[in-house]
Each structure stands twice: as structure tokens, then as C-alpha cells.
Enzyme design. Sequence first.
Site, mmCIF file in Angstrom:
data_model
loop_
_atom_site.group_PDB
_atom_site.id
_atom_site.type_symbol
_atom_site.label_atom_id
_atom_site.label_comp_id
_atom_site.label_asym_id
_atom_site.label_seq_id
_atom_site.Cartn_x
_atom_site.Cartn_y
_atom_site.Cartn_z
ATOM 1 N N HIS A 208 9.458 -0.119 1.242
ATOM 2 C CA HIS A 208 8.255 0.166 0.467
ATOM 3 C C HIS A 208 7.089 -0.720 0.873
ATOM 4 O O HIS A 208 5.936 -0.289 0.789
ATOM 5 C CB HIS A 208 8.529 0.000 -1.027
ATOM 6 C CG HIS A 208 9.185 1.192 -1.627
ATOM 7 N ND1 HIS A 208 10.540 1.385 -1.586
ATOM 8 C CD2 HIS A 208 8.683 2.292 -2.252
ATOM 9 C CE1 HIS A 208 10.838 2.534 -2.167
ATOM 10 N NE2 HIS A 208 9.736 3.111 -2.565
ATOM 11 N N GLY A 209 7.360 -1.931 1.264
ATOM 12 C CA GLY A 209 6.247 -2.796 1.621
ATOM 13 C C GLY A 209 6.724 -4.051 2.304
ATOM 14 O O GLY A 209 7.822 -4.530 2.035
#
Lengths: 357, 456
Positions: B320-321
Site C-alpha cells: 500500500h505504501g
Amino acid sequence: MLWRPAKSDASKTADWRGFVSLFLTVLIGCVVGVYLFILLLDPYDIVPFSLPIDRRIVSISDRFMYPQIVRSKRFDSLVIGTSTSRLLDPEVLDRLFHVRFANLAMSSATAWEQKTMLDLFVRTVGPPKALIVGLDGVWCDQRADYNRITFRGFPDWLYDGNPWKKYLYLFNYGTLEIAARLVGYHLNLYGERIRYDGYEVFVPPESQYDPVRAHDTIWRGVRPPSDQLPQPLAAQELTQLSFPALQWLDAGLARLPSTSLTVLAFMPVHVAAQPPPGTRDAGIETECKSRIVAIGRKYGAKVIDWRIASPLTQNDANYWDRLHYRVPIATHLAEELSAAALAGRESEDGSYLLLVH
Amino acid sequence: MLFQSQFYVLVFLPAAAMLYYSVASSERARQWCLICASLVFYGWWDARFVILPVSQILATWLLALAHQRTGRRAPLIVGVALNLLSLGTFKYLDFILGSAETTIGIVLPRAHLVLPIGISFFSFQLISYLVDRMRGEAPIYPLRPFALFVLLYPHLIAGPIVRHNELVPQFSLDPRRDGLWQRIAIGLVIFTVGFAKKVLLADKLGTVVDPLFAEARLHALNLGDAWTATLAFSFQLFLDFSAYTEMAIGSALIFGLVLPENFRRPYLATDIRDFWRRWHISLSNFLRDYLYIPLGGSRRGLWRYVLATMITMGLCGLWHGAGWTFVAWGLWHGLGLAMCHGWQRLGRPMPKLLGWAITMLFVLAGWVLFRAASFGVAGSILASLVGLGAPGGALQEIKLLLLAALASALIPSAHEIINGAKTPHPAVAAVGALLAAYCLLIVGENAPVSFIYFQF
């Protein structure tokens, strides 16, 4: 996983086809209908084939409504600035300066927005007979090239002179609402919101002025000078400061002929909104002011400074809040402005400094 | 290009659909039409970005072909490595350098590469194809349908993550086959549902969320602000991402293509396993098939299960990041899944309402970690949520939060709409079209707001 509906009979297919047809008909009908309504009503007065009706300023969205005031070419002079300049009444200024002023100062306008307004005026009307730039902290913002617009947004398509771009931006709810208000105006259901010269009294009526409340509003949250950073900047550091907006100011004034009367006026915000002397912020502001004075001198502009501690800015009774003076003060400022700019008169009570004449 | 922009709705989608159906009789022309439309859609931000997905597709396809011809696994391994390298370079390089810098205490240079939009999604799809090749579960497709499987613009930027065998066979189907009008009708409805969720709810929630999370970086929030920020972000994230998914599924359906389900009203979940069966389903399935099961899954004892779950969810967070807060968010969910698994093994069912309440509190706490800029900010907000922050305060924007809660709970998912639509109702068509027109007017007021998941 593959969705394949069971074989449908002819009537069901016709029903679904009817659904799609209805959906697209309503959608296209709404879009085309609303767009035509907007084009014909033309609340920003930019569509060449719109209805020939009287278009008043029926919205307080100054950034959207003011370009048409410029394009009307009814005015040969203008005021730019923020809300601290909005109360300068063009009718009073017209009488004092003998020109036709529009006040195009916008609430919380950034330097870039003000410069864009001046560009539009010069491109559309030509060099103004008189230009008053109401100066605020935004011109001394060291990040002015990053903070070009505010959260309100800025419709640069109304300012850029591109004859086609506007058609891409007119279809929206805000424009529809203003177009509907225009209809309301012609049906006597809705009044003009801003005078056609841009003047609007945005502060409450004088009858509602409460000095105690004003005092509280002005001084709420003001940090004493002892809490603020002392001035740590040496002379060399001050010269290295960058004020990007001043390049725009310089370029804007460079376009004006010597016949244009240009007045750069630091507007009188209450002393509580000014950086206390001796602080870092005051040092930066002083440096910025000195550079503006140099620009004014370079182009033969008059430079007036009300942004000082003075009987005007130290008296709470002159203000609604830290930034906004009262309407009678605005009339007094217009008179001082003309006296200083036209006659070179110094302030009698120390309200302003005539920095360049 | 954004799905909710006026240009997409009024120009791009109608033009692409008309062109597509005008050449519908030719499979080859149809596929080229969608490839070109997808390249224009992707290159709308910056035409140079097109080079990256096209290169990864070509390299992957050529390596798969090499595997076919030689029978050796090496080209497939190289293909997986290349796709991971691309993802790692563009998305994680600076994160790795930053983490290394903290560990060794030496200042390292940064690459400051621009993150190509959708890289996590198309890289995963290519990797899944290569892994399926290794397993003998994927054929060699001709280059054109293979490229279209990855490039197809409705899912290219932010999913749903589609497996080759879900999509490629559909390219051969004539879009004018039986059910044409039903598919287009349902596509229009699903698209409008997503459009309205994005423009009328998610973007408005964003204006509540951003200032509060920014404020939390400066000082502790009070109880009311902390709950407002947390609830608003939780609804914003779901409504924003599910709206994107619905606009993607709706757009694809107009072209006669069905994309898989991605959300099934996740905030109705009564336990955390249930939540992950409802939230970002295509990613959950991907992680299950390509990570969790190969790591041992739940069939090799409890500790192996816990290990597989924690690794899978930690990597899910990292996907996600590029930040440790995302990893922590993933591990938090891994912990929740393990605890849920443990409880369910006890064989003592929890009352549904209690299960829902515990699950939602768990998920909300996770979203704070997910959204906060740092562990410090997340800790501060979590402390404020239990009353340890600034004093006072009350829940704000109650109407908006209530509306968002109702929308999250009541609006059926895209596939619930697909499966439930048996009869066309003219009233639905008229109301849907009016809603779409209203959304077009609203979105015209300002520049369209990007989707949250575009950054992943």
C-alpha cells in the site's frame, strides 16, 4: 468468473434497450439543456451569442464576477488588492481623481491573483488612467509563487483571453446557480449583490457596531511581542530574502506608460495585525517595504504607507477586526489617498507616511 | 484521466464505446481499439509514463515466450525479478535508502523518482501471470490480448486486480452477444453509483479529514476531533476506493467485459476474517493465492499459520505504501486475523453485534495508522480517541458521517447490482441519469479530486 446472462427473450431485450435509451436521453437532455441555459444567460458575460439582457453582479464570487466588469470597458481606472482595499468606494474615488474607477480588490486575493487582474485590465481596456494597488502581506509572502491561489479556487479561464477555453468550464453547478439568480433578478426575485463598479460593503452595517466586541475580536489570540522571535537577520541576510511577488509587481508597472497615475498603498491594518517592531517578521516586512519603495521610485509611482503604528491603526474603534476598518474610515482613506497622491500632502496626524511622491 | 472528470464521462467514454461497437465484428479491431483507448487514458497524465507499463508487458511476454520455447524456468524467474525491480525502484528505493540511513547513521542520496501511477497494480498482474506459468496454469497468449489484459484502462490504475484467465477469454466474446443492452444498462447504473459516491460523499469527507490529520501533526486532537477524523477517513477511504471500483466495473461492462468484485460492504463485517473477504477482495485473493498459501497457509499447524499470516499482511501493508506505518497497519491486521482464527478454533461463537463492534473498532484503529503521517501522529490520535488528548470537543459533521455510514452499509456492491438486476425499471434509469447529470455539474466546480488509491 464470467457473467453471461441467460438468453433473454425479445421483449426483455427491448426493455433493457428502452432503459438505456431513457437513461441516455435524460442525461443528454439535462446536460444540453443546462448548458444551453448557462450559455444563453451567460452570467459571466463572456459568450458572444448570449441573450442581450442586463447582466448585474448577482453573486459575491468576486473572482468569477469581476472579469466582466473589466470587459465592459466602462471603467478606465482600477483598484486591486485584498479585502483591506474593498471598502474604497469608486464613486468617492471618481470624484477625487476625476476618472472612472472599478474596485477589483478581492477577498484574500493572493499577489498572483491581483497581478492577473491587472493583466486582464491592461489587455482588455489598455493602460489604466489610475491604478491603486492596495498592498498587504501577500506581496511580501516569500512563498508567493507556490501560494498562487487560495482554497476558493481561481477561474484563470476567465482571465486568459483564450476565446475557446471558457466553453470547457461553464458547465458546473456554481455557474448554473448564478445564471438562475440572473433570471431571479429579472423577475424581481433577487437583488444585485455587488455594484457594477465592484464596490461591496462586506462588513456589517454601522448600526451593528459594538466597540467591546470589536476590541475582543481584534485582540483575541494576539501574541505579545515577547513571545515572538527577535530579529536574528543580519543586513546581509535581509538582502538575500526573496519576495517572488515583487517581480510580478515590477513587471506589471513596467507595462504602464508614464501617463498612468500609479499609487502603491500599504493598507492600514490594525496595529495588532502588524509585526511588532524588533521582531524577525518586522525585519522581513521592512525589507519588503523598502524593495517596494524602490520599485515605486523606478516607475514614478506614489507610495503611501498606512501600515504603521499610528492614531488610525492604534484605535480599536476604527476597526471591526484586525484587518477590516469601518466604512467611514474608508471615505477618510480615499480623501487622504487623493491628497497624498495628487497633491503630495503629508499626513497631518501621522496616519500615513508618504514614502515616494 | 479521472473517471469522474467531465471529459471522461461526456467525451472519452462515449467516443471509446462508439468506436468499439463500430468495429465490434472484428476481434482484432476491438482489441486494438481498447489498447489505444487505454494508452490515451494512461498517458493523459504524462505521455512518457506509457513507456513503463508497455516495457514491462513486452518484457514479460517475451520471457514467457522464451520459457515456452526452452522449457526452462529461468526466463520466468527473471520476469518476476524484473517486475519486482521496477516496482522496487520506482516505489521503494527512497524508502529503502531512508530506512538504511536510519540504521547505519550515514546520510544517503535519494532518487526522488516520480511514482508511475498504477505501478503496483500492473506489476502484480504481470507477476501473477508469470507465477501461473511456473505452475503450468497459464497459456501463452498472443501479444495483443496479453497486452490488453494488463492495459485495459478501467482496471489499469487501481484495480480490481484481474487474473489473466478471468479477462483474456472475454476478449474473444462478441460484445453484441445476448444481453448487450442489459450489460450497458447495468454498466451505466454501476458507474453512476460510483460517480455519486466519489463526488457527493468521498470528496466532501476529504475536506473534513485533511485539516484534522494536518492539525494532529501540530498538536493533540480533542476527543471529538479525533473521532471525527477517524470516522470520516474510514468512510472516505471505503467510498473513494469502492467508487473507483464501481466506475471501473461499470465502464468495463459497457464494453461487454466483466471485472471481478472488489468490495462487499466491508463495514458490515462481524469479524476480521469476514472483513478481508469483503475489503479489496481482488487483492486479498491475490495475496492468498500467491503468498499466503505458498507460505503454508493454515494447513501446517498453528505457528506456521501465524507466520504466513503475519508475512502476508506485512507485505500487504508495504504494497500500500513505502512507509513503516503501512507495514505496521498490515501487521496489525495480521495480528487481528491470527487472534480471530484462534477465537474461532475455540468453537465459541461471538454474538454478531459484539463481533461487529469489536471488528469495527479494530479496523478504525488500523485506519489511523494507515492515514497518519508518522507513528507519532498515529499514537497521538489513538490517545485522543480514548480521551487522552486535548480536553473537550464534540463529534463534527454528524449529518455527513451519518450519510456516509448509510451509504457504506446500504448501497449494494457492483456485483450485487449485477446479480440482482433482473428487470429494468424506467424510474431507475431516469433517477440515475439525473444523478449523473447532477454529479457532472458538481464535479465541474473545481478540478476533480484524485482517488486515494492512485498513490498505491
